[in-house]
Every structure is written in C-alpha cells, then in structure tokens.
Scaffold this motif. Structure first.
Motif, mmCIF file in Angstrom:
data_model
loop_
_atom_site.group_PDB
_atom_site.id
_atom_site.type_symbol
_atom_site.label_atom_id
_atom_site.label_comp_id
_atom_site.label_asym_id
_atom_site.label_seq_id
_atom_site.Cartn_x
_atom_site.Cartn_y
_atom_site.Cartn_z
ATOM 1 N N TYR A 119 0.840 -1.197 0.000
ATOM 2 C CA TYR A 119 0.000 0.000 0.000
ATOM 3 C C TYR A 119 0.871 1.241 0.000
ATOM 4 C CZ TYR A 119 -3.738 -3.211 1.003
ATOM 5 O OH TYR A 119 -4.634 -4.241 0.918
ATOM 6 N N TYR A 123 0.368 5.302 0.622
ATOM 7 C CA TYR A 123 -0.542 6.374 1.030
ATOM 8 C C TYR A 123 0.134 7.711 0.811
ATOM 9 C CZ TYR A 123 -2.915 2.535 3.399
ATOM 10 O OH TYR A 123 -3.542 1.367 3.669
ATOM 11 N N LYS A 146 -2.498 -2.927 5.269
ATOM 12 C CA LYS A 146 -3.427 -1.814 5.193
ATOM 13 C C LYS A 146 -3.322 -0.994 6.470
ATOM 14 C CE LYS A 146 -7.876 -1.045 3.124
ATOM 15 N NZ LYS A 146 -8.599 -1.572 2.014
ATOM 16 N N THR A 168 -4.566 6.848 -2.287
ATOM 17 C CA THR A 168 -4.119 5.545 -1.802
ATOM 18 C C THR A 168 -3.989 4.621 -3.000
ATOM 19 O OG1 THR A 168 -5.529 5.880 0.108
ATOM 20 C CG2 THR A 168 -4.601 3.673 -0.192
ATOM 21 N N SER A 224 -2.803 0.683 -4.067
ATOM 22 C CA SER A 224 -2.276 -0.622 -3.676
ATOM 23 C C SER A 224 -1.444 -1.148 -4.835
ATOM 24 C CB SER A 224 -3.393 -1.591 -3.335
ATOM 25 O OG SER A 224 -3.986 -2.071 -4.520
#
Ligand SMILES: Nc1ncnc2c1ncn2[C@@H]1O[C@H](COP(=O)(O)OP(=O)(O)O)[C@@H](O)[C@H]1O
Ligand SMILES: [Mg+2]
Lengths: 744, 232
Positions: free
Chosen positions: A448, A450, A582, A593, A595
């Motif tokens: 992930y 962010y 996560k 965000t 992935s």
C-alpha cells in the motif's frame, strides 16, 4: 495473344513461387490496409470528437456559484457550463462518478442506445460497462433509486476515465463515469459544482480568470494541456501510430522486395524461351508485355484481395481497438490514400523489377538467350581462390555450389533472416512485456502506498515514511507530460529496491534517477539537472549519482533528509507512507491511496493497446514468415532441379543427391536465423523507443532463450516441410522429361 | 541471287581469348533452291546460319537476303527482318513448353502478316491428332515437326534449319527431310540446311563445305535425289 495462355500454366508449374508470392502480398496488404485505416480512424475521430463535442480547454471550481454565465461567455469569447458531479459507490470497492448532463461544453457522445429522456435513465462509460458486465437496458440501484442504462457515452473531458488527476492509470474495474438527468441528480445528492470552459481562438483566458477573481475566487483550475484524462488518450494514439504506421509499411515493402526477387529468379528460367521468341521475330515490346503480365497478375491479385480482406476486417478490429483507446468512432475514415497505396505499391515494385530483368535479358542476342543467358565468362573471385584440395568430394561439391551462386546463397540467408525476424516479433513483444512487469514488481515492494494531502513532520502511523514532490525541468512548462516526482526515501528501505544495469541493488544513500526519466532528460550519471518545483516555482539543482535500471516511472530518488534540506523543510518531514499492510489513516488526511495490485492492473491496462496492436501485427507477420521460408525453399530447390536430375542420371541415389545439393541449404537456414536474432533485437529496440518517448516507459527488449529455441524449431520445421514438398515434386518428374527440358 | 554472302568474318571473344569462327566466307543461293552447308562439329556452320538469320552479326563483309542488306541493321530492324522473312528450325526444337502443339504454331501465325491456317500446317506435318498435346508429351521427331510447322506457318521466304535431323534416328530423319522437300516444292520456300551428314547434300541444289570457319568446297548438285532415296 496466344502467349498469354502460357501465363496460367507457367504459374501453375511454379505454384510455390507464384501462389506463395500472391499469399505474401495478400497478407502484407491486409495488415497495411487494416492498420492504416485503424490508425487514421483513431486519429481523425479523436480530433473530430474533441471538436464536435466541444472538449473543454479548462475546468475550474469557484468559491461561490457563478450566475452570469451568458454574459461571461459573450465578453470573453468562450463557452461556459456548470456541471455537477458526485461519486456513488457501485459496489464495495468500485466508484461510479455521476455527472449532470452537459450540452455546451464536454457534450457526451452517445455510442450506443439513446440520450437520457427520463429521470431513471443513465448513460455509462462503455469500458466501465464492459468491465462490470452491464449492457444497455440493464438496471440497478444507486442509493434508493433505480437506474436503467439508456446508452453508452464518452465524455470529452473523461476520455481516459481517471478517478483522480494524479492517477497514472485508469482501471474500469474500479472506476467509471455516468451521466444522469438534472432531476435525478437533485434527488440523489446535490453534488459538487465545477465549470467547464471552452475558449475561442481570440479568447483571453487570463483576463477571464482575473475577472472571476475580482468578484469571486477561483479555487481550482486545470488546463486541458495538463489534464491527464485528455492527454493520455492523445499520447496513446500518438505512440501506437508510430508503431502501427511504420511496422506494416516496412513489412509490405520488404515483402514486395522479396517477391520481386522471387519473380526475377523465376523469370530467369525463361531465358531460353525469351530467346526463341526473339529469334522468331517477336519484338521486344511484345515480349516485354507478355512477361510484365506476370508482375501485374501477382501484384494485383495479391493487393486487391489483401486490401479487400483488410477492409472486411476493419470493422471488427476497430470495435476491438476503440475500447483500448477510449476514442468514439463518429465517422468512419476509409483513408483512400492508404487504400490506393496498398493496391498500387506491390505493382509499383514488382513491375519495374520485372521490366528491368526482361529489359536486361533483351539486351542479349537471341542466341545468347537460347543458350540460357550470358554465362559469366570469368570464374568468380571466390571460386578461383578457393582451395578445396584436402576435402572430400561431398564437401567440395557443397562448397562449390554455394560459392558458384553467391546471389542465391545470399537470397536464402536473407530470406530466412527476414522471415525469422517476422516470426520473432511476437515472441519479443511478449517476452519484453513480461520482463518489464517482473522488473516493476522487483523495484516496489510495498503493498500500500498512502499519499497525505499535507506535509507531516512526525510519524503518524506504521510503515515507512517518504516524500514525493512534483518538479518540471527548468524552462519547461509545468504540463503533465513534463512533470516528474522527486522522492525522499529512507536508506536502507524495506519497500524500494532499485537495481543498476547489472542487476545489483543500488544504495539509497545516493541520488538515483530512473531509466525512463534519464532517457527523457538525456542525463548521465554524474550530471546535474536543473528543475523547478511545481509547488512554489522555486528553482533547484540536483546532482544525479546513479541511474536505476527500472522500466516504468519517471522519478528521482534521494535520501529523505537530503530532500528536506534541499527544499528547506524541517527534519522528519514527509508526505507519504509505504506499508505492507493496510493502515488506518483518516481519509481526510489522504490525497491518494494506491495498492500494488492497482498499480499492476493499471499498468496492464496501459500496455494493452500496444500489446493488442503489435500483437495482431505479429500474428500475421508470423504467417508471412512461414510463407517466406516456404517460397524461398521451393525456389532454391527448383533452381537446383537440373543439378539434381543430372546427378540422378549419373546414378546417384536419392538420399545422396539431397545430402549433396540440399544439406548446404540447411546451413544457410541456420545462418539466416542466427542473423535474425540480433537484428530483431535492434529493430524492436527502435520500435519500443518510439513508444517510450510518449509513454514514460523505458521499454527493454528481452528474448527468453526459450523463445529463441522455439522460433528456431518453427523455422526448421517449416523449412523441413517445404523441402519435403520440393523433393516430392522433383522426384515426380520423369528423368526423360528433365533431359528434354534441358533442350527446350 | 536470293542469298548473297560476301567476305564475311566473325570472331568470338571469350575473356582474353579471341576465336575466329568465320573467315572470308562467300556463299550464294537462288530463290526457291535448297542449300546445304556441310562441315564437322565446331566448323562454324551454326555461326554462318545465325548470321544469315539475323540472330547473330558479322564483324565484316555483307549479307544480302533478297533486296535487304542485313549486315549493318540494328536490332530493331533485324527483329522486323526475322519476323517478316525468316523461319527458324532449331536443332533442339526450342518449343514453348507450356503451350500446346497448336498454340506453339499460333505463336508464329500471331506475328505474321500472311499466315497459313494452323490446321492446314498441322495436317501437312501429320500432327492433327496431337494438336492439344504439350511438347513434353511428344517424341523428338514429333517435336521437330512442331518446330517445322511453327517455322513454316509464317509462310517465310527463307527457312533456316540448324541440324534439323541431328537429334533424330534414321527413319525419322528421312521423314523430316521429305517434309522439308515438300515445303520447298509446294510453297516455293528457299531452304538452307546445315548438317555434318554428307548424305543429306543429295537433296540440295547447292552445297558448300566448311572447315574451321573457311569454305573449302562449293558445288552445284546436278543430280538431286528425293529424300526417300538417300542413304547413310
Ligand atoms: N558465343 C560463342 N562464344 C565463343 N565461341 C563460340 C561461340 N559460339 C560458337 N563459338 C565457337 O565457334 C566455333 C563454331 O561454332 P558453331 O558455329 O556453333 O559450330 P558448328 O555449328 O559448326 O558446330 C566453335 O569452335 C565454337 O566453340
Ligand atoms: Mg551447330
């Protein structure tokens, strides 16, 4: 003329060469026609659509609603329209962005079905509908309201439907757009308003902006030149056009060149007949006209059939391709100049070559021709200086055969080389894409990613903090296509592994540039680049230590503390986090965000148009390659017919003959294939470069050993089959016939 | 005289080697006569015939056929000369393999101003039943007949035969010679035959002997005998 009756029979006699040549021309004209029309349609329809459906030049948001749209339009020579939008959830991780209808700027193009007539009707983006398996007439619930799909549409400002302007790739599985009626909109949600603007040529954009700012405040503004939802489509078409433009024409030209050589060599076997006709009193013109008919027939049967098949295939192919390019086909562009070229080009090459062959033949006297043409009076240089004394007869014979007929030897080698290159095209494409995807996975190891919407100075969550800021090279406009990211990263990093060109891991204590960006900016290790921050317009200088051999992404990586010092940010500043699980971060803190799975899926989507278009060219090229090997082999065997039959007359056994005459050709096939490998790597490199220039990818050419082995086996098998067919044909000719035909 | 050849010389250049194929050749033949050129292999017979037929050129001397001097003609004029006046019969027939017997004859009628009827010629050479066959389906003698039919079909003034029986057996050779004789009688075609077979000179009005490119003997044959009766 009675002579014309022999054309059909002669062609039937040399079936492999003539029919083979016609098939080659059919296939090449087919891909040429197909891809010329395809790319012309993508291009013109893209432009037509942007113009007819009034694609915006900019869109913006303001603090309070504008209510004098009409007078603004008049004063500032523009079209202006307010549009509402909000994000509905389609299912748990899929977003459907709904828009209110527009009819002045960014008008939707209805691709299928009809415009909205009722409150419960919706228009959908076709690629989203396809990904979600929805068709016109289907209905489902949004909130507590039921909607029925009235049709599919493309919005000019969402041609490439990116969820966020900072997204790199669109993924129809997770995001799509729709248009619902004004009334339905009010019932569901008030939505956020934005304004779409289209300026006339004489419009003054800045004056308009100033005017709005005088009474109101512009809170967001994006020009279409910076809008990736518009840019990406143009770029995709541009890059594909480079490849689909050059590849089929190259294949067509080379095929025609090869066919001319085949025709030339086949016509050479007619020298005795040309001489006889000449001696009988036929005029040059009459002989020429007769032999030119071979060229006309081969080229026109081939080109007309090929072009026709291409035309028939255009529609289904176009339907298949528009999905990848997000361009609606408004009017079909049949590209008549390309069609004409496709029909004429083979004749344009074959007829002059034939003319030259016959013209040169007719410069000889009838006598010379009847003796089989002017034989070289001197032995060739190679032949004379070849000392083969120590060798066994078998090998001497083979080497003499190869050397005596250097043009034939070269023709066989280059024919196989060209065929193998066509054959390997698809393999190379597949291998390279696979390699690149693997390479991308190797660099980024987070699950992930962010990105905060503001700079943090203290660690607020788990994971590894990093920074990313946008820059443009100094002197360049800050358009989307010029911007790249500079990352500040921890060293060592758990989530970022950058390899050098030898595959060794680079230490992240240095400043590292990615290969695609290095190529784009033409920088080398040790260079210093001058950049302007997209954030505050300040100028900076960054010294590049190393180049990372990664194939996607335009970025510079440096230690995070160094970046903070450079930008004068407090120590510990960062604006993103990488993590392998996560994280729970409040959504109002986040700009984005991503992935890893998203990245990969989106990357595939980006590669797809190229894979599909070159892939289908490669498939036909593969067939062309096979036919070339067949035609070449049968030509060579037929040219050896006399030697073979004479050896037969002497009492050589079939097996001995073929090992004497044909086994040297096997060597040539191997040589031809060996040459094709470096050549296809070079040409694919050139081809991919034209793609990477606009796509921010650096496309490496990779061949797996397996592809090379399989390609070789395929060429050998094709050669074996063609040889077998040729042998059969020869062994079916009675010896007496061969003796007679020597005299004819 | 219909054919008048005066002091013709011809050399061949092969690489650095120069070869004198014809030396000061003189030769004449009246209209409607049969001439025979005798000589061993390599003596220059074909060279002489080819010069007369306009498919090869002399280095010096003159060749006059009827009213035309063909020495000095360019290749275009030579083509027209061959087209209008000459019928060729080659030793190896030189038929077009992908045309039938009938079509091979049509190749000649096609470019002729006053052609004979194809069916008539095929009947005359005895090939009516083979007219739909291809050359490779015929024997050597039959192929030579096609070649004769093709040469005669144009109804040329001059028929040039390069060893017309060279590749044929005794019986077939005599048939072919008889056929040539018949053509000479019925159509009045001037015929020039080259051969290394002395016996064939029996059917000729005039004979020359050639050796190493030079005429060594030449005589008028007072006692012509019909082809059926010559022996060798
Ligand atoms: N094109 C040529 N080049 C070189 N020499 C030739 C050529 N044609 C014929 N000759 C030579 O000229 C001589 C006469 O040839 P030709 O007239 O064919 O003889 P014939 O028909 O009497 O057997 C031969 O020795 C032959 O080798
Ligand atoms: Mg001869």
């Amino acid at each position: 003329m009675v002579l014309n009756r022999k054309v059909k029979r002669t062609m039937a006699e040399h079936k492999s060469q003539y029919i083979g040549s016609i098939v080659l021309i059919i296939l090449s004209c087919m891909i040429f026609t197909l891809f010329s029309i395809l790319s012309a349609n993508l291009d013109t329809n893209n432009r037509d659509f942007q113009k007819k459906n009034v694609q915006e030049n900019a869109h913006f948001t303001v603090q309070k609603p504008l209510n004098n749209l009409e007078s603004l339009e008049k004063t500032y020579h523009m079209r202006l329209e307010k549009r509402l939008s909000f994000d509905a959830s389609f299912d748990h991780d899929t977003t459907l962005r709904l828009f209110s209808p527009s009819d002045r700027v960014n008008k939707p193009f209805i691709q299928k079905g009809h415009a909205i007539r009722k409150t419960d009707e919706i228009l959908l983006d076709p690629s989203f509908a396809k990904a979600q398996d929805l068709s016109v007439g289907d209905s489902w619930m949004i909130g507590d309201q039921k909607f029925k799909i009235a049709g599919f549409m493309v919005l000019p400002d969402y041609m490439y439907p990116l969820k966020s302007e900072s997204d790199l790739f669109s993924d129809s599985k997770q995001f799509g757009i729709g248009v619902i009626s004004e009334k339905a909109f009010r019932q569901l949600n008030n939505g956020a308003a934005s304004y779409s603007a289209h300026f006339d040529h004489n419009a003054d954009k800045r004056a308009f902006k100033r005017a709005v700012n005088r009474t109101n405040r512009v809170t967001g503004w994006l020009d279409s030149t910076n809008n990736p939802r518009i840019l990406f489509v143009n770029e995709k078409i541009k890059s594909i056009q480079g490849m689909t433009g050059s590849l089929p024409i190259a294949i067509l030209l080379l095929t025609c060149a090869l066919v001319s050589i085949v025709l030339w060599r086949t016509l050479k076997t007619e020298f005795v007949q040309i001489g006889t006709l000449y001696a009988l009193g036929y005029k040059r013109r009459e002989i020429m006209r007769h032999y030119l008919s071979y060229a006309w027939i081969v080229s026109f049967i081939g080109s007309v059939l090929g072009t026709a098949i291409g035309l028939i295939a255009v529609n289904p192919m176009l339907q298949f391709f528009v999905g990848y390019f997000n361009v609606p086909i408004i009017t079909m562009n049949w590209n008549p100049s390309a069609l004409l070229l496709s029909i004429l080009l083979p004749a344009l090459l074959l007829v002059p070559v034939t003319w030259l062959v016959i013209h040169r033949a007719l410069r000889m006297s009838p006598l010379e021709l009847m003796r089989g043409g002017k034989k070289k009076s001197k032995t060739g240089f190679l032949e004379r200086h070849l000392h083969l004394n120590g060798l066994r007869f078998k090998n001497k014979f083979r080497i003499r055969e190869l050397v005596r007929n250097v043009p034939r030897t070269l023709l066989m080698v280059f024919g196989v080389t060209f065929a193998s290159m066509l054959l390997l095209l698809g393999f190379g494409l597949q291998n390279s894409i696979q390699f690149m995807m693997d390479g991308n996975r190797d660099a980024n190891h987070y699950e992930y990613n962010y990105l905060y919407n503001s700079i943090k100075t203290t660690a607020e969550s788990d994971g590894e903090a990093y920074s990313a800021f946008s820059f443009a090279p100094e002197g360049k406009t800050k358009n989307a296509e010029n911007l790249f990211s500079v990352y500040g990263v921890h060293h060592p990093s758990d989530y970022l592994k950058l390899p050098d060109s030898n595959g060794h891991r680079l230490s992240l204590s240095q400043t590292i540039i990615t290969r695609p960006l290095a190529d784009k900016l033409a920088v080398h290790e040790g260079d210093t680049i001058k950049v302007t921050s997209a954030l505050d317009n300040k100028k900076y200088e960054i010294k590049i230590d190393k180049i990372a051999q990664v194939y996607t992404g335009t970025a510079v990586y440096m230690p995070i503390e160094k970046l903070n010092a450079l930008l004068d940010l407090p120590s510990g500043s960062h604006n993103g986090v990488w993590s392998d699980k996560k994280l729970t971060i409040a959504s109002d803190q986040l700009a984005n965000t991503i992935s890893r799975k998203d990245t990969q899926n989106s990357f595939k989507a980006m590669i797809q148009p190229m894979q599909a278009s070159i892939g289908s060219i490669a498939l036909i090229a593969f067939l062309i390659g096979l036919v070339i090997v067949y035609v070449m082999t049968s030509l060579i065997i037929e040219e050896n017919k006399e030697t073979i039959s004479m050896l037969k007359v002497f009492g050589y056994k079939q097996k001995e003959i073929y090992s004497l005459v044909l086994s040297s050709n096997t060597l040539l096939v191997i040589l031809g294939y060996a040459l094709s490998v470096p050549l296809i790597i070079l040409s694919l490199g050139g081809l991919f470069r034209s793609f990477s220039e606009s796509a921010n990818l650096s496309f490496p050419v990779r061949f797996s050993v397996w592809s090379i082995v399989i390609g070789f086996v395929i060429i050998l098998i094709t050669y074996g089959i063609s040889r077998y067919a040729g042998k059969r044909k020869i062994s079916h000719i009675a010896l007496s016939d061969i003796l007679k035909s020597r005299m004819e | 005289m219909f054919i008048e050849i005066n002091q013709v010389n011809k050399t061949y250049h092969t690489g650095d080697v120069v070869f004198q194929a014809l030396t000061d050749v003189d030769f004449t033949l009246e209209r409607k006569e049969i001439g025979v050129i005798l000589g061993p292999s390599g003596s220059g017979k074909s060279t002489l015939l080819n010069v007369i037929g306009g498919v090869d050129s002399a280095d010096s001397g003159t060749v006059k056929i009827g009213s035309k001097v063909i020495t000095g003609m360019n290749s275009k004029e030579l083509t027209l000369y061959r087209r209008a006046s000459v019928g060729f019969i080659f030793q190896f027939y030189n038929l077009i393999p992908n045309l039938t017997v009938e079509e091979n004859v049509e190749v000649a009628t096609n470019i002729s101003a006053h052609p004979m009827k194809v069916d008539d010629i095929l009947r005359a050479v005895g090939l009516t039943d083979k007219k739909k066959r291809f050359p490779r389906e015929l024997s050597g003698g039959q192929q030579q007949r096609v070649s004769i039919a093709r040469a005669v079909a144009k109804n040329p003034e001059l028929l040039l035969c390069d060893e017309p029986t060279g590749a044929l057996d005794y019986k077939t050779s005599k048939d072919i010679l008889a056929l040539l004789e018949k053509i000479n009688k019925t159509l009045g075609t001037t015929i020039l035959i080259i051969t290394h077979n002395n016996a064939i000179s029996g059917i000729a009005d005039r004979v020359v002997r050639i050796r190493s490119g030079e005429i060594t003997e030449s005589w008028i044959n007072e006692e012509k005998i019909p082809a059926e009766r010559i022996e060798w």
